[in-house]
Design a protein around this motif. Structure first.
Motif, PDB file in Angstrom:
ATOM      1  N   ASN A 124     -95.456 -40.365  51.637  1.00 30.36           N
ATOM      2  CA  ASN A 124     -96.014 -39.278  50.833  1.00 30.36           C
ATOM      3  C   ASN A 124     -95.765 -37.895  51.417  1.00 30.36           C
ATOM      4  O   ASN A 124     -95.815 -36.900  50.690  1.00 30.36           O
ATOM      5  CB  ASN A 124     -97.509 -39.510  50.621  1.00 30.36           C
ATOM      6  CG  ASN A 124     -98.341 -39.170  51.846  1.00 30.36           C
ATOM      7  OD1 ASN A 124     -98.858 -38.070  51.995  1.00 30.36           O
ATOM      8  ND2 ASN A 124     -98.489 -40.129  52.741  1.00 30.36           N
ATOM      9  N   TRP A 128     -94.959 -34.681  49.149  1.00 35.15           N
ATOM     10  CA  TRP A 128     -95.964 -33.634  49.259  1.00 35.15           C
ATOM     11  C   TRP A 128     -95.308 -32.301  49.614  1.00 35.15           C
ATOM     12  O   TRP A 128     -95.523 -31.281  48.953  1.00 35.15           O
ATOM     13  CB  TRP A 128     -96.978 -34.029  50.326  1.00 35.15           C
ATOM     14  CG  TRP A 128     -98.170 -33.114  50.466  1.00 35.15           C
ATOM     15  CD1 TRP A 128     -98.205 -31.758  50.295  1.00 35.15           C
ATOM     16  CD2 TRP A 128     -99.498 -33.506  50.798  1.00 35.15           C
ATOM     17  NE1 TRP A 128     -99.473 -31.272  50.524  1.00 35.15           N
ATOM     18  CE2 TRP A 128    -100.286 -32.329  50.829  1.00 35.15           C
ATOM     19  CE3 TRP A 128    -100.098 -34.721  51.094  1.00 35.15           C
ATOM     20  CZ2 TRP A 128    -101.646 -32.345  51.147  1.00 35.15           C
ATOM     21  CZ3 TRP A 128    -101.447 -34.731  51.410  1.00 35.15           C
ATOM     22  CH2 TRP A 128    -102.210 -33.561  51.415  1.00 35.15           C
ATOM     23  N   ASP A 177    -104.691 -45.062  48.358  1.00 34.46           N
ATOM     24  CA  ASP A 177    -105.134 -43.718  48.726  1.00 34.46           C
ATOM     25  C   ASP A 177    -103.960 -42.750  48.764  1.00 34.46           C
ATOM     26  O   ASP A 177    -103.949 -41.725  48.088  1.00 34.46           O
ATOM     27  CB  ASP A 177    -105.830 -43.759  50.089  1.00 34.46           C
ATOM     28  CG  ASP A 177    -106.851 -42.642  50.237  1.00 34.46           C
ATOM     29  OD1 ASP A 177    -106.829 -41.695  49.435  1.00 34.46           O
ATOM     30  OD2 ASP A 177    -107.686 -42.718  51.152  1.00 34.46           O
ATOM     31  N   VAL A 180    -101.902 -41.651  45.565  1.00 32.29           N
ATOM     32  CA  VAL A 180    -102.326 -40.508  44.763  1.00 32.29           C
ATOM     33  C   VAL A 180    -101.565 -39.254  45.190  1.00 32.29           C
ATOM     34  O   VAL A 180    -101.086 -38.483  44.352  1.00 32.29           O
ATOM     35  CB  VAL A 180    -103.845 -40.298  44.880  1.00 32.29           C
ATOM     36  CG1 VAL A 180    -104.260 -38.994  44.208  1.00 32.29           C
ATOM     37  CG2 VAL A 180    -104.589 -41.473  44.254  1.00 32.29           C
ATOM     38  N   SER A 181    -101.433 -39.039  46.504  1.00 35.12           N
ATOM     39  CA  SER A 181    -100.660 -37.888  46.998  1.00 35.12           C
ATOM     40  C   SER A 181     -99.203 -38.007  46.597  1.00 35.12           C
ATOM     41  O   SER A 181     -98.597 -37.050  46.104  1.00 35.12           O
ATOM     42  CB  SER A 181    -100.775 -37.788  48.522  1.00 35.12           C
ATOM     43  OG  SER A 181    -102.102 -37.574  48.934  1.00 35.12           O
ATOM     44  N   SER A 184     -98.801 -37.714  42.707  1.00 34.35           N
ATOM     45  CA  SER A 184     -99.158 -36.394  42.183  1.00 34.35           C
ATOM     46  C   SER A 184     -98.091 -35.363  42.493  1.00 34.35           C
ATOM     47  O   SER A 184     -97.629 -34.637  41.599  1.00 34.35           O
ATOM     48  CB  SER A 184    -100.510 -35.945  42.748  1.00 34.35           C
ATOM     49  OG  SER A 184    -101.543 -36.809  42.334  1.00 34.35           O
ATOM     50  N   TYR A 188     -95.683 -33.218  40.057  1.00 37.52           N
ATOM     51  CA  TYR A 188     -95.633 -31.754  40.063  1.00 37.52           C
ATOM     52  C   TYR A 188     -94.190 -31.276  40.148  1.00 37.52           C
ATOM     53  O   TYR A 188     -93.788 -30.323  39.461  1.00 37.52           O
ATOM     54  CB  TYR A 188     -96.396 -31.184  41.260  1.00 37.52           C
ATOM     55  CG  TYR A 188     -97.862 -31.527  41.332  1.00 37.52           C
ATOM     56  CD1 TYR A 188     -98.571 -31.962  40.215  1.00 37.52           C
ATOM     57  CD2 TYR A 188     -98.549 -31.425  42.545  1.00 37.52           C
ATOM     58  CE1 TYR A 188     -99.908 -32.279  40.301  1.00 37.52           C
ATOM     59  CE2 TYR A 188     -99.891 -31.737  42.634  1.00 37.52           C
ATOM     60  CZ  TYR A 188    -100.574 -32.172  41.510  1.00 37.52           C
ATOM     61  OH  TYR A 188    -101.905 -32.480  41.610  1.00 37.52           O
ATOM     62  N   HIS A 236    -109.432 -44.969  42.993  1.00 36.95           N
ATOM     63  CA  HIS A 236    -108.425 -43.919  43.128  1.00 36.95           C
ATOM     64  C   HIS A 236    -107.878 -43.564  41.749  1.00 36.95           C
ATOM     65  O   HIS A 236    -107.506 -44.440  40.975  1.00 36.95           O
ATOM     66  CB  HIS A 236    -107.281 -44.382  44.029  1.00 36.95           C
ATOM     67  CG  HIS A 236    -107.727 -44.715  45.420  1.00 36.95           C
ATOM     68  ND1 HIS A 236    -108.335 -45.899  45.733  1.00 36.95           N
ATOM     69  CD2 HIS A 236    -107.661 -44.001  46.570  1.00 36.95           C
ATOM     70  CE1 HIS A 236    -108.615 -45.917  47.024  1.00 36.95           C
ATOM     71  NE2 HIS A 236    -108.225 -44.793  47.546  1.00 36.95           N
ATOM     72  N   ASN A 237    -107.835 -42.281  41.476  1.00 37.00           N
ATOM     73  CA  ASN A 237    -107.363 -41.833  40.172  1.00 37.00           C
ATOM     74  C   ASN A 237    -106.574 -40.541  40.351  1.00 37.00           C
ATOM     75  O   ASN A 237    -106.702 -39.860  41.366  1.00 37.00           O
ATOM     76  CB  ASN A 237    -108.544 -41.594  39.225  1.00 37.00           C
ATOM     77  CG  ASN A 237    -108.099 -41.572  37.773  1.00 37.00           C
ATOM     78  OD1 ASN A 237    -106.913 -41.689  37.466  1.00 37.00           O
ATOM     79  ND2 ASN A 237    -109.053 -41.422  36.877  1.00 37.00           N
ATOM     80  N   THR A 238    -105.775 -40.213  39.398  1.00 40.68           N
ATOM     81  CA  THR A 238    -105.019 -38.968  39.449  1.00 40.68           C
ATOM     82  C   THR A 238    -104.660 -38.534  38.032  1.00 40.68           C
ATOM     83  O   THR A 238    -104.315 -39.371  37.183  1.00 40.68           O
ATOM     84  CB  THR A 238    -103.731 -39.112  40.279  1.00 40.68           C
ATOM     85  OG1 THR A 238    -102.941 -37.923  40.126  1.00 40.68           O
ATOM     86  CG2 THR A 238    -102.904 -40.312  39.848  1.00 40.68           C
ATOM     87  N   ALA A 240    -102.121 -37.214  37.255  1.00 42.61           N
ATOM     88  CA  ALA A 240    -100.692 -37.432  37.054  1.00 42.61           C
ATOM     89  C   ALA A 240    -100.420 -38.539  36.044  1.00 42.61           C
ATOM     90  O   ALA A 240     -99.349 -38.584  35.438  1.00 42.61           O
ATOM     91  CB  ALA A 240    -100.015 -37.771  38.389  1.00 42.61           C
TER      92      ALA A 240
END
Length: 256
Positions: A124, A128, A177, A180-181, A184, A188, A236-238, A240
């Motif tokens: 990630n 990121w 966990d 999500v990073s 997402s 983006y 865990h949710n996002t 995205a």
């Protein structure tokens, strides 16, 4: 409820208490939240809140204490620069634009050798950092087209390192966990490229990425997740997944 965002401690206030930029997610995140609220409401108090934080960060001597700090600030100021562009004065725009360029995009080429492994690592951190820097590069592209184009070309190649780990069926080896990073900031990156350049360079067609949107619904139960890796067991949710629902025509993901 929107008023509470103004009362989140700014990056400057958190820094004065001894926190490093990498710990200032609430303060830095306040920029994106309040700039977005200005877009929604037209209320100048939100624009002023975001702009104050942006100018403070732009005035810092460096963002390169480590690559995560640099990327996080680039992400926030890139969004703020775009969403507050018409609100800012010409001088303020130049200050923010130059800060993104010199302290993020250009600085990413001048990091110490032990601070550039994010470019090739397949977790990630890769998505990121490239996500944060891509938002900044696209925001200031018209002012610094050559260097930003060079950076974006590098990003298209290197972000595939973190996207390739979704193959073959979309699961994420770092656990829910960090997924999500990873998800997402990849989203983006792709959506920002689509918005500004009209293309995401075919990255969403990488093997396993389409299926990766189904990973979080599959790994979560009603009260907790099937956790592995160094993450928590909470659900865990996002947001995205709304992008996945639209981009891949999977409306069921928007309901999760």
């Amino acid at each position: 409820m929107t008023d509470t965002l103004i009362w989140v401690r700014s990056a400057a206030e958190q820094a004065s208490s001894g926190k490093r930029f990498n710990d200032l997610f609430d303060g830095i995140g306040r920029i994106a939240n309040t700039a977005f609220l200005y877009q929604l409401t037209g209320e100048t108090r939100f624009a002023e809140c975001a702009l104050k934080d942006m100018l403070w960060l732009a005035g810092q001597s460096t963002w390169s204490y480590n690559f995560l700090e640099m990327a996080q600030i680039s992400y926030a100021l890139g969004l703020g620069y775009d969403w507050l562009y018409d609100y800012m004065t010409a001088a303020q725009r130049k200050t923010i634009c130059d800060a993104i360029y010199y302290k993020a995009i250009e600085a990413s080429y001048n990091l110490p050798s032990d601070q550039i492994y994010w470019k090739t690592i397949n977790n990630n951190l890769n998505s990121w950092v490239y996500g944060g820097l891509t938002i900044g590069a696209l925001a200031i592209f018209e002012s610094y087209p050559d260097r930003c184009a060079e950076f974006l070309s590098e990003m298209v190649t290197n972000i595939q390192n973190s996207m390739s780990i979704y193959a073959p069926c979309g699961s994420y080896p770092e656990g829910p966990d960090y997924s999500v990073s990873g998800l997402s900031f990849t989203v983006y990156t792709l959506e920002a490229c689509l918005s500004v350049l009209g293309t995401e360079f075919g990255l969403s067609k990488i093997n396993g990425f389409r299926e990766s949107g189904e990973y979080l619904p599959a790994i979560n139960g009603y009260t907790a997740s099937f956790n592995y890796g160094d993450g928590g067991v909470y659900i865990h949710n996002t947001a995205a997944l709304f992008w996945y629902a639209n981009h891949f025509q999977k409306p069921e993901l928007a309901l999760w």
